[in-house]
Write a protein that holds these residues in place. Structure first.
Motif, PDB file in Angstrom:
ATOM      1  N   ALA A   1      34.835 -39.740 -14.578  1.00 40.53           N
ATOM      2  CA  ALA A   1      33.507 -39.599 -15.180  1.00 40.53           C
ATOM      3  C   ALA A   1      32.445 -40.415 -14.448  1.00 40.53           C
ATOM      4  O   ALA A   1      31.252 -40.190 -14.620  1.00 40.53           O
ATOM      5  CB  ALA A   1      33.565 -40.002 -16.644  1.00 40.53           C
TER       6      ALA A   1
ATOM      7  N   VAL B   1      31.017 -37.485 -11.465  1.00 40.18           N
ATOM      8  CA  VAL B   1      31.513 -36.126 -11.714  1.00 40.18           C
ATOM      9  C   VAL B   1      31.161 -35.196 -10.551  1.00 40.18           C
ATOM     10  O   VAL B   1      31.963 -34.356 -10.152  1.00 40.18           O
ATOM     11  CB  VAL B   1      30.965 -35.589 -13.058  1.00 40.18           C
ATOM     12  CG1 VAL B   1      31.317 -34.118 -13.244  1.00 40.18           C
ATOM     13  CG2 VAL B   1      31.524 -36.392 -14.224  1.00 40.18           C
TER      14      VAL B   1
ATOM     15  N   THR C   1      33.883 -33.210  -8.500  1.00 43.41           N
ATOM     16  CA  THR C   1      33.822 -31.743  -8.564  1.00 43.41           C
ATOM     17  C   THR C   1      33.782 -31.143  -7.151  1.00 43.41           C
ATOM     18  O   THR C   1      34.497 -30.180  -6.863  1.00 43.41           O
ATOM     19  CB  THR C   1      32.580 -31.281  -9.357  1.00 43.41           C
ATOM     20  OG1 THR C   1      32.573 -31.955 -10.613  1.00 43.41           O
ATOM     21  CG2 THR C   1      32.605 -29.784  -9.607  1.00 43.41           C
TER      22      THR C   1
ATOM     23  N   TYR D   1      33.561 -32.442 -19.035  1.00 37.60           N
ATOM     24  CA  TYR D   1      33.712 -32.271 -17.588  1.00 37.60           C
ATOM     25  C   TYR D   1      34.839 -31.303 -17.248  1.00 37.60           C
ATOM     26  O   TYR D   1      34.852 -30.695 -16.193  1.00 37.60           O
ATOM     27  CB  TYR D   1      33.954 -33.615 -16.885  1.00 37.60           C
ATOM     28  CG  TYR D   1      35.288 -34.230 -17.205  1.00 37.60           C
ATOM     29  CD1 TYR D   1      36.416 -33.848 -16.491  1.00 37.60           C
ATOM     30  CD2 TYR D   1      35.436 -35.179 -18.207  1.00 37.60           C
ATOM     31  CE1 TYR D   1      37.647 -34.388 -16.786  1.00 37.60           C
ATOM     32  CE2 TYR D   1      36.662 -35.718 -18.501  1.00 37.60           C
ATOM     33  CZ  TYR D   1      37.760 -35.320 -17.794  1.00 37.60           C
ATOM     34  OH  TYR D   1      38.982 -35.842 -18.090  1.00 37.60           O
TER      35      TYR D   1
END
Ligand code: C2E
Ligand code: MG
Ligand code: MG
Ligand code: MG
Length: 285
Positions: free
Chosen positions: A157, A160, A164, A191
């Motif tokens: 987190a 992100v 990603t 997420y």
């Protein structure tokens, strides 16, 4: 009295911190030479499909045997490696060794098995893990779809976007991705829908207590349903008994890993298991 007690506690506390720091410095010093001295070893723990009862892959787990310190568990030295910059050379050795091993098994005509490797979450934040992993796949010649990277939920987190992007590049190349220790992180569920992961790994703390603690049983059930609704596979780690296995079958968990099937074992032993298969009641849920 309270004051002197306070002082004593303070002294004890700083004493403990000093010891802890000294221990870490000692570990770090020893760890520096560990790769070159051949003190690192990988052991492999099978992952089994509940639908077919067959081994579908393994997880590579790192062992460090030091001549004086003895066997140091990864929970102790991985954090030291992460803090000291040693994580990259160590991870490099781990990934290369695991890929070469998987390549050798596939070249020997053994049943196809995915090789899962743990990636430190800090590593993904600080380095270009996609480029690094794809480079090692290229060098070792392992088919990307035989490699799986396991990443713990914690720290994801924190960035992100970077995670990603990294996941996206790995996924495009065919590498499989899973979220380790799922359910223990502090991050939100939102997420998950953005991450192109293949598998959620239910943390072993929930699995271990699912037979006695209704709360843990509820979490296991919920994670299985969540994973399937998001089109992920789900694996339970820390499966130790036939009863665990039976309940997970009933709840349509896809795969299991744990002492019930086998402890992590040296390459030769895993190869024998892969050749001969394991005894497991096939899931008829
Ligand atoms: P993890 O990836 O969640 O690995 C599962 C841990 O549970 C392993 O501990 C495994 O030996 C243990 N385990 C497996 N089945 C059972 C079971 O049925 N019962 C119980 N009680 N335990 C079981 P291990 O090998 O000590 O590794 C601990 C952690 O250290 C791993 O957790 C992983 O986060 C980290 N780690 C291990 N190898 C590496 C590595 O090569 N790189 C990085 N970055 N981290 C690693
Ligand atoms: Mg793992
Ligand atoms: Mg885990
Ligand atoms: Mg863990």
């Amino acid at each position: 009295r309270a004051k002197s007690l306070g002082r004593n506690m303070y002294q004890e506390f700083t004493h403990e911190m000093k010891e802890e720091t000294q221990q870490r410095v000692k570990l770090e010093t020893c760890l520096h030479g560990a790769v070159a001295a051949g003190q690192l070893q990988l052991v492999y723990q099978p992952k089994v499909s509940l639908a077919s009862g067959t081994i579908i892959g393994c997880e590579a787990l790192l062992r460090w045997q030091h001549p004086e310190l003895g066997m140091v568990p990864p929970s102790r030295f991985i954090p030291v490696a992460e803090d000291s910059g040693l994580i990259m050379p160590i991870s490099d050795w781990v990934l290369r060794t695991a890929c070469l091993q998987a390549k050798a098994w596939s070249a020997a005509g053994l049943p196809a098995a995915t090789m899962a490797v743990n990636i430190s979450a800090r590593q993904i934040l600080r380095h270009d893990v996609a480029e690094w992993a794809l480079g090692i796949l290229d060098e070792t010649g392992l088919a990307p779809d035989l490699l799986e990277l396991e990443l713990t939920e914690s720290l994801i987190a924190q960035d992100v976007d970077k995670v990603t992007a990294t996941f996206g590049r790995l996924k495009n190349a065919g590498v499989k991705l899973s979220i380790d220790d799922f359910g223990t992180g502090y991050s939100s569920l939102s997420y998950l829908k953005h991450f192109p992961v293949d598998t959620l790994k239910i943390d072993q703390s929930f699995v271990r207590n699912m037979l006695t603690e209704p709360g843990d049983a509820a979490i296991v059930r919920a994670v299985i349903v969540l994973a399937h609704n998001l089109r992920f596979k789900v694996i339970a780690e820390g499966v130790e008994t036939a009863e665990h296995c039976r309940l997970l079958c009933e709840q349509r968990c896809d795969e299991i890993q744990g002492y019930y099937i086998s402890k992590p074992v040296p390459a030769g032993e895993f190869e024998t298991m892969l050749r001969n298969g394991v005894q497991l009641p096939v899931c008829r849920a």
